[in-house]
Write a protein that holds these residues in place. Sequence first.
Motif, PDB file in Angstrom:
ATOM      1  N   GLU A  45       0.841  -1.207   0.000  1.00  9.76           N
ATOM      2  CA  GLU A  45       0.000   0.000   0.000  1.00  9.76           C
ATOM      3  C   GLU A  45       0.874   1.254   0.000  1.00  9.76           C
ATOM      4  O   GLU A  45       0.612   2.222  -0.709  1.00  9.76           O
ATOM      5  N   GLU A  75      -4.337   5.207  -0.007  1.00  8.97           N
ATOM      6  CA  GLU A  75      -3.376   4.093   0.035  1.00  8.97           C
ATOM      7  C   GLU A  75      -2.506   4.210   1.298  1.00  8.97           C
ATOM      8  O   GLU A  75      -2.186   3.203   1.928  1.00  8.97           O
ATOM      9  N   HIS A  78      -4.550   2.836   4.009  1.00  7.56           N
ATOM     10  CA  HIS A  78      -4.584   1.358   3.984  1.00  7.56           C
ATOM     11  C   HIS A  78      -3.327   0.801   4.649  1.00  7.56           C
ATOM     12  O   HIS A  78      -3.391  -0.163   5.401  1.00  7.56           O
ATOM     13  N   GLU A 158     -11.051   0.603  -2.247  1.00  7.27           N
ATOM     14  CA  GLU A 158     -10.472   0.062  -3.482  1.00  7.27           C
ATOM     15  C   GLU A 158     -11.505   0.023  -4.604  1.00  7.27           C
ATOM     16  O   GLU A 158     -11.177   0.237  -5.761  1.00  7.27           O
TER      17      GLU A 158
HETATM   18 FE   LIG Z   1      -5.048   0.231  -1.230  1.00  6.75          FE
END
Ligand SMILES: [Fe+2]
Length: 313
Positions: A45, A75, A78, A158
């Motif tokens: 990520e 990201e 994440h 996502e």
């Molecule tokens: Fe991601």
Amino acid sequence: MISDPHEAEFQALIDSDQRIEPRDWMPDGYRRSLIRQIAQHAHSEIIGMQPEGNWITRAPSLRRKAILMAKVQDEAGHGLYLYCAAETLGVDRAELIDLLHQGRQKYSSIFNYPTLTWADVGAIGWLVDGAAITNQIPLCRCSFGPYARAMVRVCKEESFHQRQGFESLYALSHGTPEQHEMAQDAVNRWWWPSVEMLGPPDTESTHSAQSMAWGIKRFSNDELRQRFVDMVAPQAVVLGLTPPDPELRWNEDRGHYDFGEPDFEELRRVVSGDGPCNRQRAAHHLAAHDEGAWVRAAAAAYAAKHPATSAAA
Ligand SMILES: [Fe+2]
Ligand SMILES: [Fe+2]
């Protein structure tokens, strides 16, 4: 035959499809396997921010720039959920980052490819986030509670990423002939690495069988690959773009798309460090980490001075 009562209890939880929580007893192998997988996922990520971050300053409009910034920031988020999930297994985030820097833990090989044009941002959203979703949706039911819960939120984001990639690529594909060509070129370059992103073929996948028995992995790499191709092949038709696979066609009997054999030799090469951008990605992360040292030091000093506030936070 399981003789250890701990192990029997653990296996009973797995067999009845319940979640293992950090306080529960678990076999060392299960813990190690999860730390390896969650750390690799977290690193992916974070490293995955680089190829697209490359285009933030050059996005073609304010709207596209705002969308891309939000996506790259997602990201980072994440990565944070996942490092936190790994920490519940008794490792420290700093330790995992060190292992990444030493090249002892990996990240997804897909991020070792360069982003040559703006269309790559669309292709990544559509294909790379698409492959990520395919891989991650079953992880929402993974046997380890903190990982499964992190995945629920990650998957929602996502799926938004995939739609924005599709929309961006659609606009290019239906724009000028040059824009269409740029979109096609990006798909030509990102298609196979995305198909390979679901991992080595089942016959060669080293961790799969045990991960399946432990309820960490629910479907094999090849099953997930088929699912991914089945999802994106019809989307390519809507986009007006042609995947670079002459063998891609609907198979009425199987009820699935047939597709060509990915170049797993290339996947092995990139995974083992010899992709176009491996060294660049690692060096960039290390430099950013070193430059951020003062921020971590300042945050730690602040927390030490204000124990009440940081305990409440
Ligand atoms: Fe991601
Ligand atoms: Fe994403």
